[in-house]
Design a protein around this motif. Structure first.
Motif, mmCIF file in Angstrom:
data_model
loop_
_atom_site.group_PDB
_atom_site.id
_atom_site.type_symbol
_atom_site.label_atom_id
_atom_site.label_comp_id
_atom_site.label_asym_id
_atom_site.label_seq_id
_atom_site.Cartn_x
_atom_site.Cartn_y
_atom_site.Cartn_z
ATOM 1 N N LEU A 110 -16.252 -3.502 4.530
ATOM 2 C CA LEU A 110 -15.677 -3.178 3.189
ATOM 3 C C LEU A 110 -14.836 -1.888 3.520
ATOM 4 O O LEU A 110 -13.720 -1.602 2.855
ATOM 5 N N ILE A 111 -15.220 -0.955 4.402
ATOM 6 C CA ILE A 111 -14.246 0.225 4.743
ATOM 7 C C ILE A 111 -13.022 -0.249 5.189
ATOM 8 O O ILE A 111 -11.964 0.283 4.776
ATOM 9 N N ILE A 112 -12.984 -1.219 6.024
ATOM 10 C CA ILE A 112 -11.765 -1.722 6.745
ATOM 11 C C ILE A 112 -10.813 -2.462 5.668
ATOM 12 O O ILE A 112 -9.499 -1.999 5.590
ATOM 13 N N SER B 116 -7.135 -1.126 4.499
ATOM 14 C CA SER B 116 -5.779 -1.941 4.453
ATOM 15 C C SER B 116 -5.320 -2.041 3.037
ATOM 16 O O SER B 116 -4.264 -2.348 3.065
ATOM 17 N N GLN B 117 -5.995 -1.838 1.963
ATOM 18 C CA GLN B 117 -5.575 -1.821 0.908
ATOM 19 C C GLN B 117 -5.243 -0.601 0.041
ATOM 20 O O GLN B 117 -5.040 -0.673 -0.956
ATOM 21 N N ALA B 118 -5.305 0.472 0.856
ATOM 22 C CA ALA B 118 -5.010 1.860 0.414
ATOM 23 C C ALA B 118 -3.687 2.032 -0.024
ATOM 24 O O ALA B 118 -2.590 1.591 0.718
ATOM 25 N N GLN B 119 -3.470 2.773 -1.396
ATOM 26 C CA GLN B 119 -1.963 3.004 -1.775
ATOM 27 C C GLN B 119 -1.608 4.460 -1.246
ATOM 28 O O GLN B 119 -0.462 4.759 -1.367
ATOM 29 N N ARG C 77 -1.349 6.540 9.486
ATOM 30 C CA ARG C 77 -0.984 6.510 11.071
ATOM 31 C C ARG C 77 -2.209 6.268 11.857
ATOM 32 O O ARG C 77 -2.158 5.378 12.879
ATOM 33 N N ASP C 78 -3.100 7.121 11.689
ATOM 34 C CA ASP C 78 -4.331 7.079 12.633
ATOM 35 C C ASP C 78 -4.987 5.862 12.553
ATOM 36 O O ASP C 78 -5.782 5.099 13.026
ATOM 37 N N ILE C 79 -5.104 5.399 11.125
ATOM 38 C CA ILE C 79 -5.978 4.290 10.576
ATOM 39 C C ILE C 79 -5.247 2.897 11.583
ATOM 40 O O ILE C 79 -6.108 2.023 12.169
ATOM 41 N N MET C 80 -4.085 2.779 11.411
ATOM 42 C CA MET C 80 -3.399 1.848 12.140
ATOM 43 C C MET C 80 -3.412 1.842 13.689
ATOM 44 O O MET C 80 -3.752 0.617 14.110
#
Length: 433
Positions: free
Chosen positions: A226-228, A232-235, A256-259
């Protein structure tokens, strides 16, 4: 004096009146010149501006010089006019000279030259400085003596002659007036930005922050899948990471860190990696003026922070973009102003407003004047006024605005209908047309 021809005395009298007009006009021109434009021209090596700037650095000496010259020529003109009038009218000449010379001096040596100098100060001041500067050097001992006596007399009256009035320092309200008066010289968009900068000290972080309930964040207690998906859908490019509730915040996750984490782990990132990637939270005390916070963001190399109250509880979130929007307006590709998404116009001319709508934003977009000194949202304003969550439907009036409460929850007012008066109704028709 009796041996001097009448024609010669008339020429001398005319010369003295001309000098009187020169001194009167020079005084007004020197004192009326725009100090800011003068300073600008001086920096551009304008010779006349430099001379005037030099003279105005010591206005007491300049005024002393001009008044010495003006009084000297006026007294001499009075004596010559008396002699001439006695020759022409006998003993009655004294009375004639008094009234006639007063009228002539008033019209030709006072009102006319001073009016011209007030209308065109630079045209008078710059040429006059060619004479006044060397004349000040020549008459410096007399001017210094007069200033010494007058300064001593001022001290006896309890006035310090060396006290300056801050020269040309302007308050923020005076600067606002200058900007408003310069409409023809400054584009309207630039003018709005300058006025917004002056308003920053009156606006606090609470006025522009994203309220606590609207902060986009990730709860690390949720399932990793759910977190991922949320990531991925964050604005937004920055998301708040927290445990269970906002007050237990861990840090900010940058897109950038998430990617990098997702790429590195091929989509199988775990919570520990997300927590390690979270950046330290920058906290902002509530009540901080925007001009102060803008400098703090710059000094600390930060772009986002959480607003906390005196107990450390999180009240909202503020970004650098929020402050910049207060200066330049909303970042949008649409040139025409659009009403807030929290406002829905109705066919009868009324407006349905969400309870979470920010009062300052409504005031700016709708040209309203709702009070902003207390609560920041319309719901908070109504609850504070009534002292409780109202029962709907309910009608009330706030500072001349007729309101109807349409919907409430257990903790807030959710929807309100604004019923405008005739003048506001016309303004809103223009806004939504």
């Amino acid at each position: 004096m009796d041996e001097i021809a009448t024609s010669t005395l008339l020429m001398i009298l005319g010369l003295l009146l001309f000098l009187s007009a020169y001194f009167s006009g020079s005084e007004t021109g020197m004192m009326s010149v725009n100090r800011y434009r003068l300073r600008h021209l001086s920096q551009q090596d304008h010779a006349g501006a430099k001379r005037v700037q030099y003279l105005l650095d010591r206005p007491d000496r300049l005024i002393g010089l001009i008044l010495i010259g003006n009084n000297l020529v006026n007294i001499a003109a009075s004596a010559i006019a008396t002699v001439l009038c006695i020759r022409w009218f006998g003993d009655a000449g004294i009375v004639v000279a008094t009234f006639a010379l007063t009228l002539v001096v008033l019209i030709f040596a006072e009102v006319t030259p001073k009016t011209i100098a007030a209308l065109h100060p630079e045209r008078v001041a710059f040429p006059s400085s060619l004479i006044l500067k060397p004349l000040l050097t020549l008459m410096y001992p007399i001017v210094a003596a007069v200033n010494f006596i007058t300064n001593g007399f001022m001290r006896l009256l309890g006035i310090n002659p060396n006290t300056t009035l801050g020269h040309d320092a302007l308050s923020s309200e005076e600067l606002r007036t200058v900007v408003n008066e310069a409409q023809s010289m400054i584009p309207s968009s630039h003018q709005d930005m300058l006025l917004s900068i002056l308003d920053l000290e009156k606006v606090t972080v609470e006025d522009v922050m994203i309220p606590r309930a609207e902060i986009s964040g990730i709860d690390v207690q949720d399932d990793i899948k759910l977190i991922i998906k949320q990531l991925s859908q964050a604005q937004y490019t920055r998301l708040l990471l927290y445990r269970s509730e906002i007050d237990d915040a861990i840090g900010f996750l940058h897109a950038r860190d998430i990617m990098q984490i997702v790429t590195k782990t091929s989509g199988d990132a775990d919570k520990a990696e997300l927590i390690r990637a979270a950046r330290e939270i920058y906290y902002i005390p509530e009540g901080t003026p925007l001009n102060v916070q803008l400098l703090k963001f710059q000094h600390n190399k930060e772009r986002i922070g959480l607003v906390v109250d005196e107990y450390g509880d999180i009240q909202g979130l503020v970004t650098l973009e929020d402050i910049l929007e207060e200066i330049v307006g909303d970042f949008t590709t649409n040139i025409a102003p659009t009403p807030s998404e929290s406002v829905s116009p109705q066919e009868d001319g009324s407006l349905i407003v969400e309870g979470t709508a920010n009062i300052r934003e409504l005031n700016k977009e709708m040209n309203w004047e709702l009070p902003t000194s207390g609560p920041k949202t319309v719901s908070g304003l109504i609850v504070e006024l009534l002292g409780d969550i109202p029962q709907h439907p309910l009608c009330l009036r706030i500072d001349g605005y007729a309101l109807e409460v349409l919907e409430c929850s257990e903790s807030m007012v959710k929807q309100i209908r604004f019923i405008p008066n005739e003048s506001r109704h016309l303004e809103q028709q223009n806004l939504f047309s």
